[in-house]
Design an enzyme around this catalytic site. Structure first.
Site, mmCIF file in Angstrom:
data_model
loop_
_atom_site.group_PDB
_atom_site.id
_atom_site.type_symbol
_atom_site.label_atom_id
_atom_site.label_comp_id
_atom_site.label_asym_id
_atom_site.label_seq_id
_atom_site.Cartn_x
_atom_site.Cartn_y
_atom_site.Cartn_z
ATOM 1 N N ASP A 35 0.820 -1.205 0.000
ATOM 2 C CA ASP A 35 0.000 0.000 0.000
ATOM 3 C C ASP A 35 0.858 1.262 0.000
ATOM 4 O O ASP A 35 0.528 2.251 -0.631
ATOM 5 C CB ASP A 35 -0.928 0.015 1.231
ATOM 6 C CG ASP A 35 -2.085 -0.957 1.053
ATOM 7 O OD1 ASP A 35 -2.248 -1.462 -0.078
ATOM 8 O OD2 ASP A 35 -2.807 -1.207 2.028
ATOM 9 N N GLU A 74 -13.765 -23.849 18.174
ATOM 10 C CA GLU A 74 -14.343 -23.363 16.918
ATOM 11 C C GLU A 74 -13.384 -23.698 15.787
ATOM 12 O O GLU A 74 -12.177 -23.765 16.000
ATOM 13 C CB GLU A 74 -14.501 -21.832 16.966
ATOM 14 C CG GLU A 74 -15.443 -21.357 18.038
ATOM 15 C CD GLU A 74 -15.334 -19.849 18.301
ATOM 16 O OE1 GLU A 74 -14.458 -19.196 17.708
ATOM 17 O OE2 GLU A 74 -16.137 -19.360 19.103
ATOM 18 N N LYS A 96 -11.098 -22.924 12.692
ATOM 19 C CA LYS A 96 -10.361 -21.737 12.276
ATOM 20 C C LYS A 96 -10.435 -21.650 10.756
ATOM 21 O O LYS A 96 -9.817 -22.435 10.044
ATOM 22 C CB LYS A 96 -8.912 -21.869 12.748
ATOM 23 C CG LYS A 96 -8.041 -20.710 12.411
ATOM 24 C CD LYS A 96 -6.812 -20.770 13.314
ATOM 25 C CE LYS A 96 -5.580 -20.126 12.737
ATOM 26 N NZ LYS A 96 -5.726 -19.069 11.808
ATOM 27 N N ASP A 138 -9.839 -20.157 7.112
ATOM 28 C CA ASP A 138 -8.706 -19.484 6.505
ATOM 29 C C ASP A 138 -9.193 -18.351 5.611
ATOM 30 O O ASP A 138 -9.476 -18.543 4.441
ATOM 31 C CB ASP A 138 -7.914 -20.519 5.693
ATOM 32 C CG ASP A 138 -6.505 -20.054 5.461
ATOM 33 O OD1 ASP A 138 -6.104 -19.066 6.105
ATOM 34 O OD2 ASP A 138 -5.818 -20.666 4.637
ATOM 35 N N ARG A 144 -7.838 -5.832 9.740
ATOM 36 C CA ARG A 144 -6.936 -5.851 10.875
ATOM 37 C C ARG A 144 -5.783 -4.857 10.720
ATOM 38 O O ARG A 144 -5.372 -4.214 11.676
ATOM 39 C CB ARG A 144 -6.353 -7.247 11.100
ATOM 40 C CG ARG A 144 -5.580 -7.269 12.413
ATOM 41 C CD ARG A 144 -4.447 -8.260 12.501
ATOM 42 N NE ARG A 144 -4.752 -9.519 11.940
ATOM 43 C CZ ARG A 144 -5.221 -10.550 12.598
ATOM 44 N NH1 ARG A 144 -5.446 -10.450 13.883
ATOM 45 N NH2 ARG A 144 -5.459 -11.673 11.991
ATOM 46 N N TYR A 187 -17.031 -14.449 15.274
ATOM 47 C CA TYR A 187 -16.612 -15.299 16.389
ATOM 48 C C TYR A 187 -16.107 -14.555 17.623
ATOM 49 O O TYR A 187 -15.571 -15.157 18.532
ATOM 50 C CB TYR A 187 -15.548 -16.291 15.918
ATOM 51 C CG TYR A 187 -14.410 -15.655 15.134
ATOM 52 C CD1 TYR A 187 -13.573 -14.713 15.712
ATOM 53 C CD2 TYR A 187 -14.178 -16.018 13.805
ATOM 54 C CE1 TYR A 187 -12.545 -14.134 15.003
ATOM 55 C CE2 TYR A 187 -13.143 -15.436 13.085
ATOM 56 C CZ TYR A 187 -12.332 -14.500 13.684
ATOM 57 O OH TYR A 187 -11.308 -13.922 12.988
ATOM 58 N N LYS A 206 -10.996 -21.482 23.053
ATOM 59 C CA LYS A 206 -11.156 -20.270 23.866
ATOM 60 C C LYS A 206 -11.741 -20.617 25.226
ATOM 61 O O LYS A 206 -12.633 -21.463 25.313
ATOM 62 C CB LYS A 206 -12.125 -19.301 23.185
ATOM 63 C CG LYS A 206 -11.692 -18.847 21.825
ATOM 64 C CD LYS A 206 -12.763 -18.011 21.156
ATOM 65 C CE LYS A 206 -12.274 -17.622 19.768
ATOM 66 N NZ LYS A 206 -13.315 -17.008 18.955
ATOM 67 N N LYS A 233 -3.195 -25.750 14.962
ATOM 68 C CA LYS A 233 -3.182 -25.848 13.498
ATOM 69 C C LYS A 233 -3.063 -27.304 13.073
ATOM 70 O O LYS A 233 -2.232 -28.042 13.593
ATOM 71 C CB LYS A 233 -1.996 -25.073 12.938
ATOM 72 C CG LYS A 233 -2.076 -23.592 13.233
ATOM 73 C CD LYS A 233 -2.397 -22.839 11.961
ATOM 74 C CE LYS A 233 -1.786 -21.478 11.989
ATOM 75 N NZ LYS A 233 -1.252 -21.023 10.765
ATOM 76 N N CYS A 268 5.487 -25.963 -29.533
ATOM 77 C CA CYS A 268 4.186 -26.419 -29.047
ATOM 78 C C CYS A 268 4.109 -27.940 -29.124
ATOM 79 O O CYS A 268 4.372 -28.518 -30.178
ATOM 80 C CB CYS A 268 3.074 -25.792 -29.885
ATOM 81 S SG CYS A 268 1.446 -26.419 -29.437
ATOM 82 N N CYS A 281 1.311 -28.815 -31.934
ATOM 83 C CA CYS A 281 1.402 -28.490 -33.364
ATOM 84 C C CYS A 281 2.818 -28.152 -33.817
ATOM 85 O O CYS A 281 3.047 -27.919 -35.000
ATOM 86 C CB CYS A 281 0.444 -27.349 -33.709
ATOM 87 S SG CYS A 281 0.966 -25.761 -33.035
ATOM 88 N N CYS A 289 1.443 -20.605 -27.533
ATOM 89 C CA CYS A 289 1.566 -21.098 -28.896
ATOM 90 C C CYS A 289 0.792 -20.114 -29.765
ATOM 91 O O CYS A 289 -0.409 -19.937 -29.588
ATOM 92 C CB CYS A 289 0.979 -22.501 -29.016
ATOM 93 S SG CYS A 289 0.736 -22.965 -30.744
ATOM 94 N N CYS A 349 -3.759 -24.935 -34.282
ATOM 95 C CA CYS A 349 -3.295 -25.812 -33.211
ATOM 96 C C CYS A 349 -4.526 -26.512 -32.607
ATOM 97 O O CYS A 349 -5.436 -25.837 -32.112
ATOM 98 C CB CYS A 349 -2.560 -24.955 -32.178
ATOM 99 S SG CYS A 349 -1.987 -25.871 -30.754
#
Ligand code: IVH
Length: 666
Positions: free
Chosen positions: A38, A113, A115, A117, A136, A224, A287, A311, A405, A408, A423, A429
């Site tokens: 950013d 719970e 997790k 992704d 976040r 959550y 938790k 994990k 290729c 062809c 190609c 082709c």
């Protein structure tokens, strides 16, 4: 900075940022943080404001749909937004429980719970209304992405029932695998490289400037973590259940567990069962349920002491690379595929894995005969993550990428700045020709349902269709002699072909399969040029003048029409009565907005954003994605971002509301 220096710097930034986008979205291997990205994007945008005549059509600052943007207002978090400590080991989980039991002296109640992704988001509801959504960021401040989050269908914007008057709730925004695959199919269709995984696309989607684009992304949310100055609940479980009763989408696969053994049961169950979910999960969050105990335990410098993420081990295996084959797609893009010694991984036998492109082979330095690590990335598609160099045999030669290729024999090309080899023999082709026929008859194109992939292949192999215009010369006698063809199927095919003559011009244009001309671009070109002949004679400058048509698309269109074979196709299609002109509205209805550039922001009462855009273009004006020195008017609706407003004010851009706008066009 002199103009020369600015130009050099801008070009370098464009190249660098596009490269980072590629690493992030396509390879899923970002090398810099979002924040750093950013920062550089802001630097580019500042230069673009000062030197608008140097703005490159490739600039990520105005390329929506995958581009990350720095245009969101950064706001401080009212409560720090922390992450979780994590572990892969059951042993450490028991230690976590031991530590907490030292405080309580008794068995502890936990909530488990899944997790998910995705990416973390913080929402604020006041008097039952969603008022703000913040990413976040770095934990102390994040981006205000309220307008984009509002496009998520499963998120309620107005609560029901006995809701808390003023609270924050945190959760995860994510994409289901099906939605992700559909998005990728659409990308492949227009000749773009597929995204690497749902997580990055979900994250990137929230940073698109144009909320109407975000609305097209199939995002979902799960919540959550409830926070408020005064919490009228005793436990986490109660708070989340209450949020559910107000209409919020809360985590569903959760369980209250007494003691650590029940946690283990939950872990073992979901370690297997998670593969049957429609989205990716990478672990379980555990938790402390009692909110008073949570408070007592508090936080370390970085993470809460009352929660931990366990994990799942990413399942991986090691197997031999037997060979590399190369696939040729509809657009001629070459994809190298690893042919593996079959090995069992997460319930299926893996035999092949994509190697993406030559860069990836180079990066991994993978050689035929190597032992390679494979993982199920995104849980479904196997991925080669590396080579076990300790097992490399001495004689293995470096992988040499093909130059011809495999289908062809034509010499491959690789355009500057692109990862993929192509190609160029697009009309002869075999897989490209068959792919083009399939694309032409597809539902969103000419919609000839009676010809599917199999039939396209049969027609090609029997020399009946060598390019799409041959379809219109097909006769009953040609088709009836094909194997396993009855009269009824033949008639179905002929009827389907006949009906396709009514398909409007913009879809015919899409159906032709010109590289980079997807549905949206086809529509834009059809609206602007209104006939295939006008489009064929359009110059590069005229093409680029169309909103969202860049150099790459313009060049591709010109190249397509330049080929004598394609001109012949157009003649045959025209003689067969295909719609090669737009019927209905033609051209601008006035030139009242000639030469003026607008930026649309927020929502309106009297028209939708797309409608506003059409109105501007029909009256000769242009629309841009972000405010710059080139902007004449900012058409401001409700909920417009304050950052945009400030930028417009600073640059002296005129700001008008919907009534003033309607007044301008009469
Ligand atoms: S609780 C202080 N619960 O995983 C409490 N996080 O690795 C922080 N996540 O930052 C969050 N599912 O983005 C929590 N059920 C869940 C979650 C969850 C996914 C994400 C979240 C968090 C990260 C930690």
């Amino acid at each position: 900075m002199t103009p020369e220096e600015a130009k050099l710097k801008m070009d370098a930034l464009v190249k660098e940022l596009n490269d980072h986008n590629y690493k992030y979205y396509i390879l899923a291997e970002p090398v810099i943080s979002d924040l750093e990205f950013d920062r550089r994007l802001k630097e580019l945008e500042l230069l673009e404001e000062q030197f608008p005549h140097f703005i490159s059509p490739e600039s990520p600052s105005h390329n929506v749909g995958g581009g990350i943007s720095g245009d969101f207002e950064t706001v401080p978090h009212r409560r720090r937004m922390l992450s979780l400590g994590n572990t892969y080991s059951e042993e450490e989980l028991r230690e976590f429980d031991n530590r907490i039991r030292k405080t309580t002296g008794a068995e502890v109640e936990y909530v488990c719970e899944l997790k998910i992704d995705g990416l973390a988001i913080s929402l604020f509801y006041e008097k039952g209304k969603l008022v703000q959504a913040v990413t976040r960021g770095d934990g102390t401040q994040g981006d205000d992405v309220t307008n984009n989050v509002k496009t998520i269908r499963s998120l309620v914007k107005h609560l029901q029932g006995n809701f808390h008057p003023n609270f924050e709730i945190r959760g995860e925004i994510f994409m289901h695998r099906k939605g992700f695959e559909r998005l990728n199919e659409e990308r492949i269709e227009i000749g773009e490289l597929p995204y690497a995984n749902p997580r990055n696309v979900a994250a990137g989607s929230l940073k698109i400037k144009d909320s109407t684009e975000v609305a097209k992304r199939p995002l979902d949310i799960t919540l959550y973590h409830f926070l408020a100055d005064e919490i009228p609940f005793n436990t986490h479980f109660e708070a989340i259940r209450a949020a559910g009763s107000w209409g919020l989408k809360i985590a569903s696969q959760t369980k209250v567990c007494k003691g650590v053994d029940e946690i283990m049961e939950f872990l073992h169950y979901w370690d297997k069962e998670r593969h049957n979910l429609s989205y990716d999960t990478d672990g379980v969050v555990i938790k402390v349920n009692d909110l008073a105990l949570q408070e007592e335990l508090g936080f370390t410098a970085k993470v809460p002491r009352w929660a931990i993420a366990y994990k799942f081990q990413t399942e991986s295996a090691i197997t031999e690379l037997m060979g590399i084959t190369y696939q040729v797609g509809r657009t001629g893009a070459i994809t190298p595929v690893a042919e593996l010694k079959p090995t069992f991984l997460l319930g299926t036998t893996v035999k092949r894995a994509s190697l993406h492109n030559a860069n990836e082979i180079e990066r991994l330095d993978v050689r035929i005969g190597d032992m390679v690590f494979i993982e199920k990335g995104g849980e479904i598609i196997p991925k080669i993550t590396g080579v076990d160099f300790s097992q490399r045999k001495a004689h293995l030669g470096k992988t040499v990428y093909i130059t011809q290729c495999p289908e062809c024999g034509t010499s491959l090309i690789r355009n500057e700045g692109e990862a993929q080899h192509y190609c160029p023999n697009e009309d002869n082709c075999p897989p490209q020709v068959i792919g083009k026929i399939e694309h032409f008859v597809a539902r969103k194109a000419m919609d000839i349902e009676s010809i599917g992939s199999e039939m396209a292949l049969v027609l090609y192999k029997n020399n009946l269709v060598k390019n799409v215009s041959d379809l219109y010369a097909l006769k009953f006698e040609d088709l009836i002699q094909l194997e396993r063809m009855g009269e009824k199927s033949v008639n179905n095919i002929l009827e389907g072909i006949e009906a396709s003559k009514k398909i409007p011009f913009e879809r015919v244009l899409f159906a032709l399969g010109i590289r980079f001309v997807g549905e949206t671009v086809a529509k834009k070109l059809a609206n602007k040029f209104t006939s295939i002949h006008a489009l064929r004679t359009a110059t590069k400058d005229e093409l680029i003048a169309v909103d969202e048509i860049g150099e790459r698309i313009a060049e591709s269109v010109i190249q397509w029409f330049d080929k004598p074979g394609h001109q012949k196709i157009i003649v045959v299609l025209e003689n067969s009565g295909i719609q090669l002109e737009k019927t209905g509205v033609t051209g601008p209805v006035s030139d009242k907005l000639q030469g003026l550039t607008f930026v649309i922001s927020g929502v309106f009462n009297k028209f939708g954003r797309d409608e506003a855009k059409d109105l501007i273009e029909q009256n000769g004006g242009k629309c841009a994605g972000s405010v710059s020195g080139k902007t004449d008017y900012l058409l401001a609706g409700d909920g417009m971002g304050p950052a945009k407003l400030e930028k417009a004010t600073n640059l002296g851009v005129k700001i008008i509301d919907e009534d003033a706008f309607l007044g301008m066009i009469g």
